[in-house]
Design a protein around this motif. Structure first.
Motif, PDB file in Angstrom:
ATOM      1  N   PRO A   1       0.813  -1.228   0.000  1.00 45.27           N
ATOM      2  CA  PRO A   1       0.000   0.000   0.000  1.00 45.27           C
ATOM      3  C   PRO A   1       0.844   1.273   0.000  1.00 45.27           C
ATOM      4  O   PRO A   1       1.669   1.488   0.894  1.00 45.27           O
ATOM      5  N   ARG A   2       0.637   2.112  -0.983  1.00 43.37           N
ATOM      6  CA  ARG A   2       1.391   3.358  -1.084  1.00 43.37           C
ATOM      7  C   ARG A   2       1.141   4.271   0.115  1.00 43.37           C
ATOM      8  O   ARG A   2       2.002   5.048   0.527  1.00 43.37           O
ATOM      9  N   HIS A   3      -0.070   4.188   0.682  1.00 46.96           N
ATOM     10  CA  HIS A   3      -0.436   5.074   1.777  1.00 46.96           C
ATOM     11  C   HIS A   3       0.069   4.575   3.135  1.00 46.96           C
ATOM     12  O   HIS A   3      -0.252   5.172   4.164  1.00 46.96           O
ATOM     13  N   ALA A   4       0.860   3.496   3.152  1.00 44.52           N
ATOM     14  CA  ALA A   4       1.475   3.056   4.410  1.00 44.52           C
ATOM     15  C   ALA A   4       2.518   4.087   4.829  1.00 44.52           C
ATOM     16  O   ALA A   4       3.478   4.341   4.114  1.00 44.52           O
ATOM     17  N   SER A   5       2.343   4.667   5.979  1.00 40.84           N
ATOM     18  CA  SER A   5       3.230   5.740   6.420  1.00 40.84           C
ATOM     19  C   SER A   5       4.318   5.217   7.343  1.00 40.84           C
ATOM     20  O   SER A   5       4.348   4.022   7.703  1.00 40.84           O
ATOM     21  N   THR A   6       5.233   6.105   7.726  1.00 37.13           N
ATOM     22  CA  THR A   6       6.288   5.752   8.675  1.00 37.13           C
ATOM     23  C   THR A   6       5.679   5.063   9.902  1.00 37.13           C
ATOM     24  O   THR A   6       4.681   5.529  10.460  1.00 37.13           O
ATOM     25  N   GLY A   7       6.287   3.958  10.300  1.00 37.17           N
ATOM     26  CA  GLY A   7       5.811   3.236  11.478  1.00 37.17           C
ATOM     27  C   GLY A   7       5.088   1.954  11.151  1.00 37.17           C
ATOM     28  O   GLY A   7       4.790   1.164  12.059  1.00 37.17           O
ATOM     29  N   THR A   8       4.783   1.701   9.866  1.00 34.68           N
ATOM     30  CA  THR A   8       4.143   0.438   9.494  1.00 34.68           C
ATOM     31  C   THR A   8       5.103  -0.705   9.812  1.00 34.68           C
ATOM     32  O   THR A   8       6.282  -0.653   9.444  1.00 34.68           O
ATOM     33  N   PRO A   9       4.636  -1.748  10.505  1.00 38.43           N
ATOM     34  CA  PRO A   9       5.557  -2.811  10.917  1.00 38.43           C
ATOM     35  C   PRO A   9       6.095  -3.627   9.751  1.00 38.43           C
ATOM     36  O   PRO A   9       5.429  -3.806   8.727  1.00 38.43           O
ATOM     37  N   ILE A  10       7.300  -4.134   9.931  1.00 41.06           N
ATOM     38  CA  ILE A  10       7.982  -4.945   8.928  1.00 41.06           C
ATOM     39  C   ILE A  10       8.976  -5.819   9.677  1.00 41.06           C
ATOM     40  O   ILE A  10       9.449  -5.431  10.756  1.00 41.06           O
ATOM     41  N   LEU A  11       9.272  -6.999   9.168  1.00 43.64           N
ATOM     42  CA  LEU A  11      10.256  -7.884   9.796  1.00 43.64           C
ATOM     43  C   LEU A  11      11.519  -7.925   8.944  1.00 43.64           C
ATOM     44  O   LEU A  11      11.445  -8.145   7.728  1.00 43.64           O
ATOM     45  N   VAL A  12      12.676  -7.730   9.583  1.00 45.31           N
ATOM     46  CA  VAL A  12      13.968  -7.881   8.925  1.00 45.31           C
ATOM     47  C   VAL A  12      14.787  -8.864   9.747  1.00 45.31           C
ATOM     48  O   VAL A  12      14.951  -8.670  10.963  1.00 45.31           O
ATOM     49  N   ASN A  13      15.275  -9.922   9.107  1.00 43.86           N
ATOM     50  CA  ASN A  13      15.975 -10.990   9.846  1.00 43.86           C
ATOM     51  C   ASN A  13      15.106 -11.543  10.966  1.00 43.86           C
ATOM     52  O   ASN A  13      15.598 -11.941  12.025  1.00 43.86           O
ATOM     53  N   GLY A  14      13.795 -11.531  10.753  1.00 46.90           N
ATOM     54  CA  GLY A  14      12.878 -12.049  11.756  1.00 46.90           C
ATOM     55  C   GLY A  14      12.618 -11.126  12.918  1.00 46.90           C
ATOM     56  O   GLY A  14      11.913 -11.489  13.865  1.00 46.90           O
ATOM     57  N   VAL A  15      13.176  -9.903  12.870  1.00 42.19           N
ATOM     58  CA  VAL A  15      13.024  -8.941  13.956  1.00 42.19           C
ATOM     59  C   VAL A  15      12.122  -7.802  13.490  1.00 42.19           C
ATOM     60  O   VAL A  15      12.282  -7.280  12.390  1.00 42.19           O
ATOM     61  N   ARG A  16      11.234  -7.409  14.347  1.00 41.59           N
ATOM     62  CA  ARG A  16      10.278  -6.369  14.009  1.00 41.59           C
ATOM     63  C   ARG A  16      10.945  -4.991  14.003  1.00 41.59           C
ATOM     64  O   ARG A  16      11.664  -4.622  14.921  1.00 41.59           O
ATOM     65  N   THR A  17      10.693  -4.232  12.943  1.00 41.06           N
ATOM     66  CA  THR A  17      11.092  -2.839  12.881  1.00 41.06           C
ATOM     67  C   THR A  17       9.982  -2.086  12.163  1.00 41.06           C
ATOM     68  O   THR A  17       8.838  -2.540  12.166  1.00 41.06           O
TER      69      THR A  17
END
Length: 360
Positions: A281-297
Motif C-alpha cells: 500500500p502506497r499510503h502506508a506511512s512511517t511506522g508500518t511494521p515490517i520484519l527484517v531478519n525475523g526482527v520487528r522494525t
C-alpha cells in the motif's frame, strides 16, 4: 537475476482455516456446510491454487465471475458452485444451466429470465433478501410477489434463502437483521445461508444450512480487536523480499519522496525491494511494521513504486541481502493493513502480477 520479492502461498494453511471455519459453524449448527469463497482470484491468492488445496474438503465454491466458475468446472471440479451476484444476461444464464451452477437471484427479472429459458432440469437458486445491507436483494414489499412467482415457476429447482450481515463485526451486531430476515421468510420454507466470516465466529447460531467463510479462509481476522492467531487462523500468503541497499543518515536528513521522514538520530536505513507496483500500500506511512531478519522494525517515509525504506538502526546485523517479511508468517497482514489505514482484503487482492508466487 530476478528481484527478490516473492509471495509464498501455504496450501496446508488454507485447508486448516477452512476446517476452523467448519468447526466454528458446527458449534451453532452441526452439519452446516460451507462455501469456500474464492471470488477475486481467491482474494488474490490464485483461484486454482486455492481450489486445488481445498478440493478434498470443500463443500462448494462461491465466487462472482462466471468465467472463473466455468474454468473450475472445465478443470474437473464437480463441487456445487455458487455465483454470488447471479447472472446478468441470457448468455450468463445459459452458462449457469449448462454447467450446473447455483445462481444468486436478487431481482424479479432474473426469475422471469429463468422461466423463459425453460431449463431441462429445474435450476437451483439462492434468493437474496435485503435485510438492511441495501446492496442486493428483495425487499419486504416484494415478498408476496416473490412467493407467487416461486409457486408458479416450474423452472426453479431447489431454493435457499440468503442474506448478508452488514455489521457482524461491529457494535450494532446482527439482531436487527436476523429479525428482519425471519419476518421476510414467513411462508418461505427453505434452507438458509446467513453467516459470513464474522458471523461464523461471533454468532455461530446463524450457521444454519450453509455458511460463507471468506477472509478467515486466508488467515485474517474479520475483527479489529481480535487477532487471527487468537482465532487459530494461519496466514496463507507471506510476502517476502530482501534488503538491497543500506544508507546511513544523520539527524535532520530525510528519506524518500517528499522527505516525510526526518531523522532525529543517526539512522541506518534499509532499502527493500518492494513497492506499490508490487501491491504494497502506497499510503502506508512511517511506522508500518515490517520484519527484517525475523526482527520487528518499521517503515520510514513514503512507499515508492519499486522500493520502500525501513529502520535498521537497532538491527546492526541486518545488511544487504537480509530477508524481509512484508506480511504473513510472523507479521499479521491485519496489523500491516491497519497501520496503512486499510484492510487485509485489499492487501491480498492488490498483489501485483509481477510478483512471483511460490507454493509451499
Amino acid at each position: 537475476m530476478p528481484r527478490p520479492i516473492q509471495a509464498h502461498i501455504n496450501s496446508s494453511a488454507i485447508r486448516h482455516n477452512y476446517l476452523v471455519a467448519k468447526r466454528f459453524a458446527a458449534s451453532g449448527a452441526n452439519g452446516a456446510k460451507a462455501w469456500a469463497v474464492v471470488k477475486a482470484n481467491a482474494y488474490g491468492h490464485g483461484l486454482f491454487r486455492i481450489a486445488n488445496a481445498l478440493r478434498d474438503v470443500a463443500d462448494g465454491f462461491a465466487l462472482l465471475e462466471i468465467e472463473a466458475a466455468i474454468a473450475l468446472r472445465e478443470a474437473g471440479f464437480q463441487h456445487p458452485i455458487l455465483l454470488m451476484e447471479g447472472f446478468f444476461d441470457a448468455e450468463d444464464l445459459a452458462a449457469c444451466i449448462a454447467y450446473g451452477f447455483t445462481a444468486c437471484v436478487h431481482q424479479m427479472y432474473q426469475l422471469q429470465m429463468i422461466r423463459k429459458a425453460q431449463p431441462a432440469v429445474p435450476m437451483p437458486i439462492y434468493l437474496k433478501l435485503n435485510t438492511g445491507m441495501n446492496r442486493l436483494g428483495f425487499v419486504p414489499e416484494q415478498i408476496p410477489a416473490l412467493r407467487s412467482e416461486l409457486a408458479q415457476n416450474p423452472a426453479i429447482g431447489s431454493v435457499t434463502l440468503m442474506m448478508h450481515f452488514a455489521e457482524a463485526d461491529g457494535e450494532r451486531g446482527i439482531d436487527w437483521q436476523v429479525k428482519e430476515f425471519a419476518q421476510m421468510c414467513t411462508g418461505l420454507d427453505h434452507p438458509v445461508s446467513m453467516a459470513n466470516s464474522a458471523a461464523i465466529i461471533n454468532f455461530p447460531q446463524t450457521a444454519h444450512d450453509w455458511v460463507r467463510p471468506g477472509i478467515m479462509l486466508y488467515g485474517s481476522s474479520p475483527f479489529a480487536d481480535v487477532s487471527a492467531k487468537q482465532l487459530e487462523l494461519t496466514p496463507v500468503m507471506t510476502l517476502t523480499s530482501r534488503i538491497l541497499a543500506v544508507q546511513k543518515i544523520q539527524p535532520g536528513e530525510r528519506v524518500g519522496y517528499g522527505g516525510t521522514f526526518v531523522a532525529t538520530r543517526p539512522t541506518r536505513v534499509g532499502i527493500v525491494a518492494c513497492g506499490y507496483a508490487d501491491g504494497y500500500p502506497r499510503h502506508a506511512s512511517t511506522g508500518t511494521p515490517i520484519l527484517v531478519n525475523g526482527v520487528r522494525t518499521q517503515t520510514l517515509g513514503r512507499v515508492s513504486m519499486d522500493m520502500l525504506a525501513c529502520d535498521l538502526t537497532d538491527l546492526p546485523e541486518a545488511d544487504i541481502g537480509a530477508p524481509v517479511v512484508l506480511w504473513g508468517e510472523g507479521l499479521s497482514a491485519d496489523e500491516v493493513a491497519a497501520a496503512a489505514g486499510t484492510i487485509s482484503y485489499e492487501l491480498f487482492c492488490a498483489l501485483a502480477p509481477r510478483v512471483p508466487v511460490v507454493e509451499i
